[in-house]
Design an enzyme around this catalytic site. Structure first.
Site, PDB file in Angstrom:
ATOM      1  CE  LYS A  63      -3.507   2.232   2.953  1.00 56.49           C
ATOM      2  NZ  LYS A  63      -4.214   2.093   4.246  1.00 56.49           N
ATOM      3  CB  SER A 139      -6.915   4.438   3.837  1.00 60.25           C
ATOM      4  OG  SER A 139      -6.063   3.815   4.779  1.00 60.25           O
ATOM      5  CB  SER A 163      -7.160   1.884   6.942  1.00 59.12           C
ATOM      6  OG  SER A 163      -7.579   3.220   7.110  1.00 59.12           O
TER       7      SER A 163
END
Length: 465
Positions: A63, A139, A163
């Site tokens: 990520k 996220s 997230s």
């Protein structure tokens, strides 16, 4: 398959690249590709310790949010950082490489990870493979979308307020947030959001999540926190059903209502737990939502301001606020200039909250609740403009996900398990949380739930296979 040589690491890399090329144009989940370096690494013969690494030759993505890959862009989803290049590997990345993972690229995140929708001016809108009109969550939405679309079985993410769990719920996959201090976060930072942020992975199976945590857990030198020593191991925990558990049920967090479909997901999950021999009882949590979120955003706002000050110092020029998204400007305006004393008080507050939650856990083994108070929302539904107040900000995001941040503040492990789909075909996860340091208990329960109600056979309309 790699270990028994029925598939080579290069074949695995090429397969994932081919799968990504089929679905990423529809999902927009990938930021930067590192395919040439991944191919070169896969062509190096596996020998010695490398051959016996638990994930030798397995491809993954990282990520693009506060997890450095040496020589690779770390934009953190922001126009402000679009040219930033990480100078070193994160400690977690080093451990993942040692475990055998090959890194194919980076996945999308909203700016600075402060949205539950993976949408940014820099990278655009990441879409949900179950319905491209809906968010994959955030996220870690890019990671969850790739795993759900069967591009690959494991993708890195991180979690400062839900997230990992929010996108796992939205995308119908498994996401566990480990205990505070379980996984290294350095060397570039000592802690994320006052210890609320932590890294792990989103996976299709419970087994893979447990095995990755076995390979990456453990404090690094100088870390400010350390989780308790684990027992026989996380993967081992998945191989034995848990004893009969006392499970505390929570249906939501006032003042925000929980959608009936999310209540139905909790109903079905509670019923399944009872069929498996567990006892489910209603329980109340010691949480005033507004007090909680004022303290949490004091920490987020102050640390966001600190990060931007660091970026300005490194670049030699002041931060251009117009490069930031409206949501970030609202956080800075409302919480970025609090005093040091206010910040310290909020750190003390979340630590006191952790002790309150420990008292709650003394009466139950596990908590059961909706991961989200609503099914996946449409893309754009979580947008804000500069006129938003702090109340607008909190209501926008936390009427959608009111409960996930509680366990970032308390440091407890929590997971979203994909046990329910709405009549419209959208995934709705159930969240479970255990006492601090008790990931093994969650993995044992998750594996039991997965065996009783498997989800791997449910594939979204946008699917790479």
């Amino acid at each position: 398959m790699i270990r028994d040589k029925s598939v080579s690491p290069r074949e695995a890399v090429e397969d994932v690249i081919a799968r990504a090329s089929r679905v990423n144009p529809k999902l927009n989940a990938i930021c930067e590709t590192l395919y040439d370096s991944a191919r070169a690494a896969a062509d190096v013969p596996l020998t010695g310790d490398a051959e016996n690494a638990p994930f030798a030759g397995v491809p993954t993505y990282i990520k693009d949010l506060f997890m450095p890959l040496q020589g690779v862009k770390m934009t953190n989803g922001s126009e402000l950082c679009r040219a930033a290049i990480a100078p070193v590997d994160g400690t977690l990345i080093a451990r993942m490489r040692k475990a055998g993972f090959g890194i194919l690229g980076t996945t999308a995140s909203p700016e600075f990870g402060t949205s539950f929708a993976t949408e940014s001016k820099l990278h655009g809108i990441t879409r949900n493979p179950w319905s491209p009109d809906h968010t994959p969550g955030g996220s870690s939405g890019g990671a969850a979308a790739l795993v759900a679309a069967r591009v690959l079985p494991i993708a890195h993410g991180n979690d400062g307020g839900g997230s990992l769990r929010v996108p796992a719920s939205c995308c119908g996959v498994f996401g566990l947030k480990p205990s505070r201090g379980r996984v290294p976060i350095g060397p570039m930072v000592g802690e994320g959001w006052g210890g609320m942020g932590i890294n792990h992975v989103i996976t299709l199976s419970v087994r893979d999540s447990a095995a990755v945590l076995d390979a990456t857990a453990g404090m690094e030198p100088g870390a400010p926190y350390a989780a308790p020593q684990q027992g026989a191991g996380f993967l081992t925990a998945t191989q034995t059903p848990p004893r009969a558990l006392r499970i505390g049920r929570v249906d939501g967090l006032a003042p925000w209502p929980t959608d009936p479909e999310c209540i139905e997901a909790v109903n079905q999950s509670a019923k399944l737990c009872e069929e498996l021999g567990h006892t489910v009882v209603p329980i109340a949590l010691p949480v005033d939502a507004w007090e909680f979120y004022h303290n949490v955003f004091n920490i987020i706002g102050a640390q966001t301001k600190s990060f931007l000050n660091l970026v300005a110092m490194m670049s030699g020029q002041p931060t251009d606020l117009e490069l930031l998204e409206a949501r970030t400007r609202v956080i800075l305006r409302e919480k970025g200039d609090i005093s040091g004393a206010t910040y310290a008080a909020s750190i003390d507050w979340i630590h006191a909250f952790g002790r309150q939650m420990a008292h709650v856990m003394s009466g139950v083994d596990v908590l059961l609740m909706p991961t989200l108070a609503k099914p996946p929302v449409k893309t754009g539904a979580l947008d804000l403009d500069d006129s938003a107040s702090f109340k607008n900000l909190v209501t926008c995001f936390h009427s959608f996900s009111p409960l996930t941040p509680l366990f970032n503040a308390s440091g407890q492990p929590a997971m979203s398990v994909p046990l329910h789909w709405s009549p419209e075909g959208l995934p709705i996860g159930t969240q479970f949380a255990a006492g601090f340091g008790q990931e093994e208990l969650l993995f044992a329960l998750a594996a039991q739930l997965e065996e009783a109600r498997p989800w791997a056979g449910r594939r979204p309309p946008i699917c790479a296979i």
